[in-house]
Motif scaffolding. Structure first.
Motif, PDB file in Angstrom:
ATOM      1  N   LYS A 130       0.820  -1.109  -0.021  1.00  0.00           N
ATOM      2  CA  LYS A 130      -0.044  -0.038   0.033  1.00  0.00           C
ATOM      3  C   LYS A 130       0.895   1.202   0.072  1.00  0.00           C
ATOM      4  CE  LYS A 130      -3.531   2.927   0.473  1.00  0.00           C
ATOM      5  NZ  LYS A 130      -4.145   3.060  -0.764  1.00  0.00           N
ATOM      6  N   ALA A 131       1.903   1.187   0.788  1.00  0.00           N
ATOM      7  CA  ALA A 131       3.047   2.366   0.814  1.00  0.00           C
ATOM      8  C   ALA A 131       4.330   1.710   0.572  1.00  0.00           C
ATOM      9  CB  ALA A 131       2.546   3.205   2.085  1.00  0.00           C
ATOM     10  N   ILE A 132       5.278   2.997   0.364  1.00  0.00           N
ATOM     11  CA  ILE A 132       6.700   2.525   0.440  1.00  0.00           C
ATOM     12  C   ILE A 132       7.217   3.535   1.181  1.00  0.00           C
ATOM     13  CG2 ILE A 132       6.903   0.784  -1.351  1.00  0.00           C
ATOM     14  CD1 ILE A 132       7.833   2.889  -3.422  1.00  0.00           C
ATOM     15  N   ILE A 133       8.563   3.498   1.660  1.00  0.00           N
ATOM     16  CA  ILE A 133       9.391   4.760   2.118  1.00  0.00           C
ATOM     17  C   ILE A 133      10.541   4.399   1.350  1.00  0.00           C
ATOM     18  CG2 ILE A 133      10.479   5.581   4.121  1.00  0.00           C
ATOM     19  CD1 ILE A 133       8.449   4.343   5.973  1.00  0.00           C
ATOM     20  N   VAL A 134      11.028   5.586   0.667  1.00  0.00           N
ATOM     21  CA  VAL A 134      12.424   5.328  -0.332  1.00  0.00           C
ATOM     22  C   VAL A 134      13.219   6.732  -0.198  1.00  0.00           C
ATOM     23  CG1 VAL A 134      11.502   3.986  -1.780  1.00  0.00           C
ATOM     24  CG2 VAL A 134      10.898   6.223  -2.015  1.00  0.00           C
ATOM     25  N   PRO A 135      14.479   6.671  -0.170  1.00  0.00           N
ATOM     26  CA  PRO A 135      15.234   7.972  -0.029  1.00  0.00           C
ATOM     27  C   PRO A 135      15.103   8.834  -1.312  1.00  0.00           C
ATOM     28  CG  PRO A 135      16.651   6.001  -0.620  1.00  0.00           C
ATOM     29  CD  PRO A 135      15.207   5.579  -0.381  1.00  0.00           C
ATOM     30  N   HIS A 136      15.806   9.890  -1.270  1.00  0.00           N
ATOM     31  CA  HIS A 136      15.660  10.979  -2.511  1.00  0.00           C
ATOM     32  C   HIS A 136      16.976  11.555  -2.590  1.00  0.00           C
ATOM     33  CE1 HIS A 136      13.979  13.444   1.229  1.00  0.00           C
ATOM     34  NE2 HIS A 136      15.405  13.992   1.159  1.00  0.00           N
ATOM     35  N   ALA A 137      18.179  11.039  -2.594  1.00  0.00           N
ATOM     36  CA  ALA A 137      19.467  11.560  -2.709  1.00  0.00           C
ATOM     37  C   ALA A 137      19.721  11.343  -4.296  1.00  0.00           C
ATOM     38  CB  ALA A 137      20.556  11.262  -2.111  1.00  0.00           C
ATOM     39  N   GLY A 138      20.860  11.849  -4.536  1.00  0.00           N
ATOM     40  CA  GLY A 138      21.515  11.510  -6.113  1.00  0.00           C
ATOM     41  C   GLY A 138      21.205  10.049  -6.427  1.00  0.00           C
ATOM     42  N   TYR A 139      21.101   9.453  -7.482  1.00  0.00           N
ATOM     43  CA  TYR A 139      20.875   8.199  -7.807  1.00  0.00           C
ATOM     44  C   TYR A 139      22.049   7.507  -7.385  1.00  0.00           C
ATOM     45  CZ  TYR A 139      16.223   8.529  -9.839  1.00  0.00           C
ATOM     46  OH  TYR A 139      14.601   8.911 -10.260  1.00  0.00           O
ATOM     47  N   ILE A 140      23.165   8.242  -7.712  1.00  0.00           N
ATOM     48  CA  ILE A 140      24.588   7.220  -7.608  1.00  0.00           C
ATOM     49  C   ILE A 140      24.837   6.903  -5.907  1.00  0.00           C
ATOM     50  CG2 ILE A 140      25.691   8.226  -9.480  1.00  0.00           C
ATOM     51  CD1 ILE A 140      27.199  10.199  -7.599  1.00  0.00           C
ATOM     52  N   TYR A 141      23.938   7.808  -5.147  1.00  0.00           N
ATOM     53  CA  TYR A 141      24.133   7.404  -3.852  1.00  0.00           C
ATOM     54  C   TYR A 141      22.980   6.422  -3.134  1.00  0.00           C
ATOM     55  CZ  TYR A 141      27.618  11.114  -3.763  1.00  0.00           C
ATOM     56  OH  TYR A 141      28.796  11.895  -4.248  1.00  0.00           O
TER      57      TYR A 141
END
Length: 270
Positions: free
Chosen positions: A46-57
């Motif tokens: 139903k939901a996800i928690i994900v980060p938002h830095a540059g993709y290389i990181y």
């Protein structure tokens, strides 16, 4: 209504601006994140928690979260995105007046019905200004475009707001299995590598325990996380941690500074 498109602000900075390069990079992260099929739950996230830095990181950590929406990809028609406002101080939360958000992979329509529901509340600012340079929601969009079919988005930047009123706003647009909730947050910022791992372990334990008192020092998306924790209790949902890394783990490829790292984790809620 006249069409108003919010152009990408961080293409070429946080992720590739060339659509072919971007698609190939997304496919690579998703391939690396695939859990063996017999370990993937048949339950629908139903939901996800994900980060938002540059993709290389943080791209691989994010991919672990996005890999868990594939069981429901043909049913998802709307994605409600919540992330912190980095570029200015914001009371309450903000939705844009734009009708679309653009990425190198195309334009995504904004859900007008959901936006109208939120716009009726005093805690909601209706403005493109907080969204103009913000990366916390934008970096999730190419992953969604890679993983899903046609869908609308409801981008919500979350500022200074208590968990309970934010959870009530989220409940307004919670929807059913046609709606995916994506909470965008990094963890600790700029601690030495081993200190960050300890702090982030404690924060992840709080997230898993549905605590709604996470601070901004523990996670920049704390207000979204705290509101989500109340929704998990309200809807009797379970949360599972999928991945953890910090920017120091990229050191072999990108010479990351292990003295000042940023933490990233992904979770699935079902």
């Amino acid at each position: 209504m006249l069409s108003s498109i919010r152009p990408p602000a961080v293409a070429g900075l946080f992720y590739p601006a060339d659509p072919m390069v971007l698609s190939a990079e997304l496919a690579s992260y998703m391939d690396l994140a695939q859990t063996p099929r017999d370990q993937i739950s048949n339950t629908i996230a139903k939901a996800i928690i994900v980060p938002h830095a540059g993709y290389i990181y943080s791209g691989l950590v994010a991919a672990h979260g996005f890999s868990h929406i594939e069981n429901n990809k043909h049913k998802i028609e709307r994605v409600v995105l919540l992330g912190p406002a980095h570029t200015l101080y914001l009371q309450g939360c903000a939705i844009p007046t734009s009708t679309h958000f653009s990425t190198p992979l195309g334009n995504l329509p904004i859900d007008p019905s959901g936006a109208a529901k939120l716009a009726a509340y005093d805690a909601v600012t209706i403005s493109n200004i907080p969204h103009r340079e913000e990366h916390s929601l934008e970096v999730e969009l190419p992953f969604l475009q890679h993983c899903l079919d046609e869908f609308e988005i409801l981008p919500i930047l979350v500022g200074d707001i208590a968990p309970e009123p934010m959870a009530e706003l989220l409940e307004l647009v919670w929807g059913g299995e046609e709606t995916l909730i994506v909470v965008s947050s990094d963890l600790s910022h700029f601690h030495p590598y081993d200190v960050a791992k300890r702090l982030d372990r404690e924060t992840c334990q709080k997230i898993l325990a549905n605590n709604s008192d996470i601070s901004s020092e523990q996670a920049c998306g704390c207000r979204s996380l705290n509101a989500l924790s109340l929704q998990l209790i309200r809807h009797n949902l379970n949360i599972t941690q999928l991945s953890y890394q910090n920017s120091g783990d990229c050191a072999t490829r990108y010479a990351a500074d292990k003295n000042r790292v940023v933490g990233y984790a992904s979770f699935a809620i079902s």
